[in-house]
Design a protein around this motif. Structure first.
Motif, PDB file in Angstrom:
ATOM      1  N   THR A 140     -82.967  -6.286   2.992  1.00 48.80           N
ATOM      2  CA  THR A 140     -82.421  -4.956   2.740  1.00 48.80           C
ATOM      3  C   THR A 140     -82.821  -4.032   3.871  1.00 48.80           C
ATOM      4  OG1 THR A 140     -82.621  -5.322   0.367  1.00 48.80           O
ATOM      5  CG2 THR A 140     -82.379  -3.050   1.109  1.00 48.80           C
ATOM      6  N   ASP A 200     -82.814  -0.887   3.875  1.00 52.12           N
ATOM      7  CA  ASP A 200     -83.327   0.407   3.416  1.00 52.12           C
ATOM      8  C   ASP A 200     -84.696   0.756   3.978  1.00 52.12           C
ATOM      9  OD1 ASP A 200     -82.070   0.726   0.042  1.00 52.12           O
ATOM     10  OD2 ASP A 200     -81.309  -0.472   1.704  1.00 52.12           O
ATOM     11  N   ASN A 247     -77.066   2.790   3.584  1.00 49.16           N
ATOM     12  CA  ASN A 247     -77.955   1.788   2.992  1.00 49.16           C
ATOM     13  C   ASN A 247     -77.293   1.049   1.832  1.00 49.16           C
ATOM     14  OD1 ASN A 247     -79.981   2.247   4.848  1.00 49.16           O
ATOM     15  ND2 ASN A 247     -81.109   3.654   3.523  1.00 49.16           N
ATOM     16  N   ASN A 279     -75.769  -1.642   3.455  1.00 48.38           N
ATOM     17  CA  ASN A 279     -76.677  -2.426   4.286  1.00 48.38           C
ATOM     18  C   ASN A 279     -76.218  -2.464   5.733  1.00 48.38           C
ATOM     19  OD1 ASN A 279     -79.186  -3.513   3.643  1.00 48.38           O
ATOM     20  ND2 ASN A 279     -78.453  -5.620   3.717  1.00 48.38           N
TER      21      ASN A 279
END
Length: 126
Positions: free
Chosen positions: A28, A30, A74, A77
């Motif tokens: 991820t 993020d 995000n 992604n």
């Protein structure tokens, strides 16, 4: 398997625009700052831009300030690099890379980046 995949490169005339994408798989995005780099034939790889995990902090190389914009989604992604007013000097292979630190004044240091994409070619020519 952790991967970053760049896309969106191509041939554009001087003054034109392109939007590059950097999509992550296997992890991820993020939590990570992402940098964009480029490398022209015969030249060293150089930092273009960096964006923090939240998207709230960005850095740019002087050569692209005012013309390029880095952003991220995000939820998708993905990190983007919008490139406007392209010049022949912008022609290069563009790479995105992940780093564990936040973007700061040392963001262009290549050794800070852990994972790299395979690159996407940008050609600026009339």
């Amino acid at each position: 398997q952790l991967q970053l995949v760049e896309s969106g490169g191509g041939l554009v005339q001087p003054g034109g625009s392109l939007r590059l994408s950097c999509a992550a798989s296997g992890f991820t995005l993020d939590y990570y700052a992402i940098g964009w780099f480029r490398q022209a034939p015969g030249k060293d790889r150089e930092g273009v831009s960096c964006i923090n995990s939240s998207g709230g902090t960005t850095y740019y190389a002087d050569s692209v300030k005012g013309r390029f914009t880095i952003s991220r989604d995000n939820a998708k992604n993905t990190v983007y690099l919008q490139m406007n007013s392209l010049k022949p000097d912008d022609a290069a292979v563009y790479y995105c890379a992940q780093q564990l630190r936040a973007c700061d004044s040392n963001w262009p240091l290549i050794r800070r980046y852990n994972y790299w994409g395979q690159g996407t070619q940008v050609t600026v020519s009339s």
